[in-house]
Write a protein that holds these residues in place. Sequence first.
Motif, PDB file in Angstrom:
ATOM      1  N   VAL A 191      53.150  42.732  36.381  1.00  0.00           N
ATOM      2  CA  VAL A 191      54.280  43.348  35.738  1.00  0.00           C
ATOM      3  C   VAL A 191      54.579  44.581  36.697  1.00  0.00           C
ATOM      4  CG1 VAL A 191      55.000  45.058  33.928  1.00  0.00           C
ATOM      5  CG2 VAL A 191      54.160  42.745  33.315  1.00  0.00           C
ATOM      6  N   LEU A 192      55.865  45.035  36.870  1.00  0.00           N
ATOM      7  CA  LEU A 192      56.161  46.403  37.741  1.00  0.00           C
ATOM      8  C   LEU A 192      56.952  47.038  36.759  1.00  0.00           C
ATOM      9  CD1 LEU A 192      57.436  44.685  41.105  1.00  0.00           C
ATOM     10  CD2 LEU A 192      55.260  45.257  40.415  1.00  0.00           C
ATOM     11  N   ASP A 193      56.418  48.384  36.231  1.00  0.00           N
ATOM     12  CA  ASP A 193      56.609  49.082  35.277  1.00  0.00           C
ATOM     13  C   ASP A 193      57.408  50.312  36.097  1.00  0.00           C
ATOM     14  OD1 ASP A 193      57.493  50.838  33.292  1.00  0.00           O
ATOM     15  OD2 ASP A 193      55.398  51.276  32.874  1.00  0.00           O
ATOM     16  N   ALA A 194      58.886  50.084  36.049  1.00  0.00           N
ATOM     17  CA  ALA A 194      59.811  50.997  36.701  1.00  0.00           C
ATOM     18  C   ALA A 194      59.658  52.589  36.432  1.00  0.00           C
ATOM     19  CB  ALA A 194      61.088  50.650  36.767  1.00  0.00           C
ATOM     20  N   VAL A 195      59.079  53.338  37.291  1.00  0.00           N
ATOM     21  CA  VAL A 195      58.779  54.878  36.951  1.00  0.00           C
ATOM     22  C   VAL A 195      60.027  55.559  36.342  1.00  0.00           C
ATOM     23  CG1 VAL A 195      57.907  57.098  37.618  1.00  0.00           C
ATOM     24  CG2 VAL A 195      56.670  54.901  38.194  1.00  0.00           C
ATOM     25  N   GLY A 196      60.999  55.348  37.119  1.00  0.00           N
ATOM     26  CA  GLY A 196      62.413  55.971  36.643  1.00  0.00           C
ATOM     27  C   GLY A 196      63.036  55.710  35.494  1.00  0.00           C
ATOM     28  N   THR A 197      62.671  54.588  34.714  1.00  0.00           N
ATOM     29  CA  THR A 197      63.059  54.379  33.592  1.00  0.00           C
ATOM     30  C   THR A 197      62.226  54.805  32.354  1.00  0.00           C
ATOM     31  OG1 THR A 197      61.878  51.966  33.328  1.00  0.00           O
ATOM     32  CG2 THR A 197      64.110  52.209  34.270  1.00  0.00           C
ATOM     33  N   ASN A 198      60.773  55.270  32.716  1.00  0.00           N
ATOM     34  CA  ASN A 198      60.107  55.937  31.682  1.00  0.00           C
ATOM     35  C   ASN A 198      60.546  57.266  31.236  1.00  0.00           C
ATOM     36  OD1 ASN A 198      58.797  53.548  32.083  1.00  0.00           O
ATOM     37  ND2 ASN A 198      57.301  54.437  33.336  1.00  0.00           N
ATOM     38  N   SER A 199      60.069  57.865  30.177  1.00  0.00           N
ATOM     39  CA  SER A 199      60.347  59.049  29.694  1.00  0.00           C
ATOM     40  C   SER A 199      58.993  59.702  29.220  1.00  0.00           C
ATOM     41  CB  SER A 199      61.161  58.807  28.183  1.00  0.00           C
ATOM     42  OG  SER A 199      60.721  58.068  27.268  1.00  0.00           O
ATOM     43  N   LEU A 200      58.501  61.158  29.260  1.00  0.00           N
ATOM     44  CA  LEU A 200      57.568  61.807  29.071  1.00  0.00           C
ATOM     45  C   LEU A 200      56.369  60.965  29.486  1.00  0.00           C
ATOM     46  CD1 LEU A 200      58.622  62.885  25.276  1.00  0.00           C
ATOM     47  CD2 LEU A 200      58.882  64.054  27.406  1.00  0.00           C
ATOM     48  N   GLY A 201      56.378  60.428  30.693  1.00  0.00           N
ATOM     49  CA  GLY A 201      55.120  60.050  31.039  1.00  0.00           C
ATOM     50  C   GLY A 201      54.827  58.283  30.535  1.00  0.00           C
ATOM     51  N   ASP A 202      55.534  57.848  29.319  1.00  0.00           N
ATOM     52  CA  ASP A 202      55.056  56.651  28.852  1.00  0.00           C
ATOM     53  C   ASP A 202      56.204  55.641  29.373  1.00  0.00           C
ATOM     54  OD1 ASP A 202      53.920  55.189  27.032  1.00  0.00           O
ATOM     55  OD2 ASP A 202      55.181  55.786  25.320  1.00  0.00           O
ATOM     56  N   SER A 203      55.756  54.345  29.289  1.00  0.00           N
ATOM     57  CA  SER A 203      56.560  53.382  29.696  1.00  0.00           C
ATOM     58  C   SER A 203      57.642  52.864  28.662  1.00  0.00           C
ATOM     59  CB  SER A 203      55.453  51.938  29.862  1.00  0.00           C
ATOM     60  OG  SER A 203      56.522  50.940  30.054  1.00  0.00           O
ATOM     61  N   SER A 204      58.798  52.644  29.129  1.00  0.00           N
ATOM     62  CA  SER A 204      59.967  52.137  28.221  1.00  0.00           C
ATOM     63  C   SER A 204      59.591  50.910  27.508  1.00  0.00           C
ATOM     64  CB  SER A 204      61.217  52.241  28.950  1.00  0.00           C
ATOM     65  OG  SER A 204      61.314  51.464  29.973  1.00  0.00           O
ATOM     66  N   LEU A 205      58.457  50.078  28.172  1.00  0.00           N
ATOM     67  CA  LEU A 205      58.552  48.651  27.865  1.00  0.00           C
ATOM     68  C   LEU A 205      57.866  48.608  26.382  1.00  0.00           C
ATOM     69  CD1 LEU A 205      57.052  47.292  31.222  1.00  0.00           C
ATOM     70  CD2 LEU A 205      59.243  46.789  30.163  1.00  0.00           C
TER      71      LEU A 205
END
Length: 356
Positions: A191-205
């Motif tokens: 899994v590649l968790d895109a940093v740019g889509t996260n908020s407040l350091g938490d994953s958007s997934l």
Amino acid sequence: MTTAQATTYFDTTALVEPIDRKAVRKFGRDPSTGDRVASGCGTVLVVAILAPFVLAFFGGGILLTGFLAATAGPRAAVPVGGMLGLWVLVIIAGLISATLRTRTENERAYRLRRFAGANSLEYQRTEVVADKPGMLFPRVRSRYAQDVVSDDRARAMEIGNIRCEGRARIGRTRRWGYLALRLDTPLPHIVLDAVGTNSLGDSSLPVGFKAAQRLRLEGDFDRVFRLYCPAGYERDALCLFTPDIMARFIDNAAELDVEIVDDWMFFYRRADLATLDPATWEWLASVRAAMTGKLAQWERWRDGRAETAGEDGIPLLRPPRGVAEPGRRLRRTLPWATIALAAASIVTVYQALSAI
């Protein structure tokens, strides 16, 4: 259009060109165009159930208005008459809103079908996706994706929109779009968790993964993506994500979360991807072309942990295609909302027992 051309661009003319409104209305009435029959049957069923209650409500209201006007004077009937008038306006507004929404949905589907035909693709208004191995699909509401555009030529591709439940499976659902590409061989779950889509350091997934499975890579890649791979598969991930592959992901998919599972690669975005926006389709075409040009080199990967003996017991010179059990799925974490809910339930039960 040739297969090579189809992987490099899409003809988006059908998404924006003027359309014949009569053709759209005919398209919307045609049962073969998708879920129109199912939605129509649902509407008829709802109307059939509610109609007696609505008629009884208005009939009783009219009788009550007449009775009050006759016994207590016209002024006494004003509140009831006003309430009935308000309900009439609400129902009319609801019917107008439903009609406009249906018209918009039909026009959207009509344009997407013409777009798919112009690019030798297939289009479905709804399609079952619950059986796909990606992390989002078991969470899809009603098990269906909407506005699915697919291509079975060469490397299979599918683009669609889904509505998914959150991490704790409570609260409102979120809109997601996905691009799916079929791989030539099964690969470890990455899994590649895109940093740019996260908020407040938490994953958007909507799914979390054990922190110990994160693999840090060199250069800019680690600032753009958080890579997760199963324990023991770090060297395999490094072999798969060579510098040229990492550059392709950074340049073309930095705004997408990526999941490699079994023989699929999924790109996710928390917004619709099957849209009427030509720029979105041009971007997806560039993502597809960039990845397709490099995915062939992953076909050579083999899992040395897989069974290496042939049917006659003689060891094979090379492991077969497939992934050993430890590499097939990442280990997940429990969502905080679920933990908090469970803790609150335990405290409530404890307090109830203590009060007895």
